[in-house]
Enzyme design. Structure first.
Site, PDB file in Angstrom:
ATOM      1  N   LYS A 260      46.185 -14.855 -35.649  1.00 19.32           N
ATOM      2  CA  LYS A 260      46.865 -13.677 -35.081  1.00 19.32           C
ATOM      3  C   LYS A 260      48.376 -13.813 -35.178  1.00 19.32           C
ATOM      4  O   LYS A 260      49.101 -12.815 -35.216  1.00 19.32           O
ATOM      5  CB  LYS A 260      46.412 -13.454 -33.638  1.00 19.32           C
ATOM      6  CG  LYS A 260      46.583 -14.636 -32.686  1.00 19.32           C
ATOM      7  CD  LYS A 260      47.936 -14.686 -32.016  1.00 19.32           C
ATOM      8  CE  LYS A 260      48.059 -15.912 -31.126  1.00 19.32           C
ATOM      9  NZ  LYS A 260      49.351 -15.989 -30.441  1.00 19.32           N
TER      10      LYS A 260
ATOM     11  N   THR B 156      50.039 -10.278 -28.969  1.00 18.31           N
ATOM     12  CA  THR B 156      51.019 -10.945 -29.824  1.00 18.31           C
ATOM     13  C   THR B 156      51.713  -9.968 -30.770  1.00 18.31           C
ATOM     14  O   THR B 156      52.847 -10.197 -31.182  1.00 18.31           O
ATOM     15  CB  THR B 156      50.341 -12.065 -30.638  1.00 18.31           C
ATOM     16  OG1 THR B 156      49.541 -12.850 -29.762  1.00 18.31           O
ATOM     17  CG2 THR B 156      51.355 -12.971 -31.294  1.00 18.31           C
TER      18      THR B 156
END
Length: 337
Positions: free
Chosen positions: A193, A250
């Site tokens: 990610k 994120t």
């Protein structure tokens, strides 16, 4: 039950987790290799470089000596950069005597070997010298955990008892822990990610809007899932906290150093300048290289990762890179291609 827990790595996340453990009534040692930082923690109960507004509980003890820090610990939590995991695990194996639980909350893939962090720990820290090995991961900004924002993360382990131990030790009124036995999926989602977050930040830096943000996150999740499944992960893990959850947090927040790095790149800054100015490790940069090599090895198509790799490592113009990825041949969405 009160536990003695040693946290290795007084960065933002290690410091926030040390605070959680202290507030939960445990005895906490916080080890680091920067003497001035440890002195600050012990003298002023602050860690201003990483969490400038946080006042730490006074019973968190900063430690400079690794052996002193881990002696008689019931659990050792590693929150050091990925590149330091192997050397720290190797040191632990020579000094730990009482078979503690080993927990890690780092996110990345080792350069060269492309191994997940738990695989590196397994190689360097013999099973007979420890109890269960647990991965602690999920959508969590240290800055928000430090001020008691509601957060949910995952404790993943092939040992159910070890995962439940971590769940009970860390969970409180603002930090909720779910257990999971898919270590491969949780670690893969956590590492990859960060790559997509660099891309998401770059899109914002280039001036694109919400449509582009949704596109890169959705197609980024497809890439993460493809590589994760090729590595042996359960595809359902990527719809959970350590998959889509961690990706969302994120890719959408200025708290994310990977997003901030991408944003600076999108605004025209050079990678080395971004790295020099960040003052903290940008895990997504090294993970992009490892993931690209791993994708080639496993014959997995990862066009977003490849595009970010070209920008980071081949100095490709970032605006041209965005155009090129949009002009690829048409695909069928539900084939994850």
């Amino acid at each position: 039950m009160k536990q003695k827990i040693t946290v290795l790595g007084p960065g933002s996340w290690g410091t926030a987790l040390a605070q959680v453990l202290s507030e939960n009534g445990h005895e906490v040692n916080l080890w680091g290799d920067n003497p001035a930082q440890i002195d600050e923690i012990n003298t002023y109960h602050t860690n201003r470089h990483y969490l400038p507004d946080l006042k730490l509980p006074e019973n968190i003890k900063g430690q400079k000596d690794l052996k002193t820090a881990v002696t008689d610990a019931d659990a050792i939590l590693l929150v050091v950069p990925t590149k330091a995991i192997r050397s720290v695990a190797k040191q632990l194996a020579t000094i730990v005597e009482n078979k503690p639980y080993i927990v890690h909350a780092s996110k990345g893939l080792e350069q060269g070997s492309h191994k997940r962090i738990s695989e590196v720990i397994d190689e360097e820290f013999p099973v007979e010298k420890r109890k269960g090995l647990v991965v602690l991961s999920g959508p969590s900004h240290a800055e928000e955990v430090a001020v008691h924002d509601i957060t949910t993360i995952t404790a993943a382990s092939s040992d159910d008892e070890a995962a439940k131990y971590v769940q009970q030790t860390f969970m409180n009124g603002y930090l909720r822990i779910y257990t999971n036995n898919d270590v491969v999926g949780v670690e893969t989602g956590a590492a990859l990610k960060n790559i997509i977050a660099i891309g998401s930040g770059a899109i914002a830096g280039l001036g694109f809007g919400d449509n582009a943000k949704a596109a890169i996150m959705t197609r980024g999740l497809a890439e993460i899932s493809r590589l994760g499944v090729a590595m042996g992960a359960d595809p359902l893990t990527f719809s959970g906290l350590s998959g889509v959850g961690d990706l969302i947090v994120t890719c959408t927040s200025v708290h994310s150093r990977n997003w901030r790095a991408g944003n600076m790149l999108g605004k025209g800054q050079k990678l080395q300048d971004v790295v020099d100015n960040m003052g903290m490790v940008i895990e997504g940069v090294s993970t992009t290289k490892a993931a690209m090599e791993l994708a080639e090895q496993l014959n997995v198509d990862m066009p977003i990762t490849e595009t970010i790799y070209r920008v980071l490592y081949e100095d490709k113009d970032i605006r041209q890179a965005a155009k090129d990825i949009m002009m690829r041949d048409g695909k069928i969405e539900n084939e994850f291609s």
